[in-house]
Motif scaffolding. Structure first.
Motif, short mmCIF file in Angstrom:
data_model
loop_
_atom_site.label_atom_id
_atom_site.label_comp_id
_atom_site.label_asym_id
_atom_site.label_seq_id
_atom_site.Cartn_x
_atom_site.Cartn_y
_atom_site.Cartn_z
N MET A 1 0.83 -1.19 0.00
CA MET A 1 0.00 0.00 0.00
C MET A 1 0.87 1.26 0.00
O MET A 1 0.55 2.26 -0.65
CB MET A 1 -0.93 -0.02 1.22
N GLU A 2 1.99 1.21 0.72
CA GLU A 2 2.96 2.31 0.69
C GLU A 2 3.44 2.53 -0.74
O GLU A 2 3.51 3.66 -1.22
CB GLU A 2 4.16 1.97 1.58
N LYS A 3 3.73 1.46 -1.43
CA LYS A 3 4.23 1.54 -2.80
C LYS A 3 3.21 2.19 -3.73
O LYS A 3 3.57 2.84 -4.72
CB LYS A 3 4.55 0.11 -3.29
N ASN A 4 1.93 2.05 -3.42
CA ASN A 4 0.87 2.58 -4.27
C ASN A 4 0.43 3.99 -3.86
O ASN A 4 -0.57 4.49 -4.34
CB ASN A 4 -0.34 1.63 -4.26
N GLY A 5 1.16 4.59 -2.93
CA GLY A 5 0.80 5.95 -2.51
C GLY A 5 0.00 6.00 -1.23
O GLY A 5 -0.59 7.04 -0.91
N TYR B 1 -2.66 3.97 -0.45
CA TYR B 1 -4.03 3.48 -0.59
C TYR B 1 -4.05 2.42 -1.68
O TYR B 1 -3.15 2.33 -2.51
CB TYR B 1 -4.98 4.62 -0.96
N ALA B 2 -5.10 1.60 -1.68
CA ALA B 2 -5.19 0.55 -2.71
C ALA B 2 -6.55 -0.14 -2.62
O ALA B 2 -7.17 -0.19 -1.56
CB ALA B 2 -4.09 -0.50 -2.53
N TRP C 1 -6.04 -4.73 -6.08
CA TRP C 1 -4.63 -4.34 -6.27
C TRP C 1 -3.75 -5.05 -5.25
O TRP C 1 -2.66 -5.54 -5.58
CB TRP C 1 -4.48 -2.82 -6.12
N ASN D 1 -0.60 -7.73 -5.87
CA ASN D 1 0.76 -7.27 -5.58
C ASN D 1 1.34 -7.77 -4.26
O ASN D 1 2.57 -7.88 -4.14
CB ASN D 1 0.81 -5.74 -5.60
N LYS E 1 -5.34 5.79 -9.56
CA LYS E 1 -4.14 6.23 -10.29
C LYS E 1 -4.29 6.05 -11.79
O LYS E 1 -3.38 6.38 -12.56
CB LYS E 1 -2.92 5.45 -9.81
#
Length: 241
Positions: free
Chosen positions: A1-5, A7-8, A12, A16, A118
């Motif tokens: 979730m950090e990697k996606n900004g 949120y997710a 997703w 991932n 995104k």
């Protein structure tokens, strides 16, 4: 979730989380574990059905995501721009559900560049245009429907209109064009709008289809999404068996 900004969507995370290096999932149902983990209120909060975020990122989410935090039942007090973000979110989520169910999915041309997290809505849909399953005149009249799921033969399995306002008439008129097809017709709206929907559906022009249309509120969309994802658990488990 950090990697996606920060949120997710659950989908997703499904795609991932299992790819993270040096992490071993000691369970045969990792997707169920993911659903349970995001409900830990110490670290996560729910934005919308199927959409979660880290509490540490609550104040730095992108505008299109932050706008979704407000309750859907409070849409009357939202600006038109905020209402649009909610509309686009549910369009994208319903297209995702169709994709998971192995349908071909369609989003109308006028919405393809609208934001969905995104991405743009057009990136979620699997089809660029509707296949020629009937007369072009009919296709031209339904091609503005918010989300369409099509089966492998190219026929519409389900047509879905997301309606935040009270303008249900325009949505149902589009459905009327498909009365000769075995197509599921679905209106998605806040629960508070159901009475207004029923009133409009009683118009004489909708006599042939009113009993075929299903009204779904946002809580039901959430259940549909989660039940569809639970099917992923079953498929994943069978692959391991």
């Amino acid at each position: 979730m950090e990697k996606n900004g920060g949120y997710a969507t659950l989908n997703w995370l499904y795609e991932n989380a299992l790819k993270i290096d040096d992490v071993t999932w000691k369970t045969k149902t990792p997707f169920a574990s993911i659903r349970r983990i995001v409900q830990n209120q110490e670290y996560f909060f729910k934005i919308k059905p199927g959409l979660w975020a880290l509490k540490t990122h609550k104040n730095d989410l992108p505008e299109s995501v932050a706008a979704l935090i407000q309750n859907d039942e409070d849409l009357e007090i939202k600006s038109e721009e905020l209402k649009k973000f909610s509309h686009y979110y549910y369009q994208g989520l319903l297209a995702e559900i169709g994709n998971i169910k192995k349908y071909n999915t369609y989003i109308p041309p006028q919405d393809k560049n609208k934001p969905y997290l995104k991405m743009k809505l057009g990136e979620v849909a699997s089809l660029e245009q509707l296949p020629p399953f009937t007369y072009q005149e009919t296709i031209d009249k339904i091609k503005s429907i918010d989300v369409i799921w099509l089966n492998k033969r190219g026929f519409p399995d389900s047509v879905i209109e997301v309606e935040h306002s009270t303008n249900f008439k325009n949505s149902i008129i589009k459905f009327n064009e498909l009365q000769d097809f075995k197509t599921n017709m679905i209106v998605v709206a806040p629960k508070s709008k159901e009475k207004e929907y029923k009133s409009v559906s009683e118009f004489n022009i909708f006599e042939n289809i009113r009993n075929r249309i299903q009204f779904i509120d946002y809580t039901m969309v959430e259940k549909l999404y989660e039940n569809t994802l639970k099917l992923q658990d079953f498929i994943f488990f069978n692959k391991l068996s």
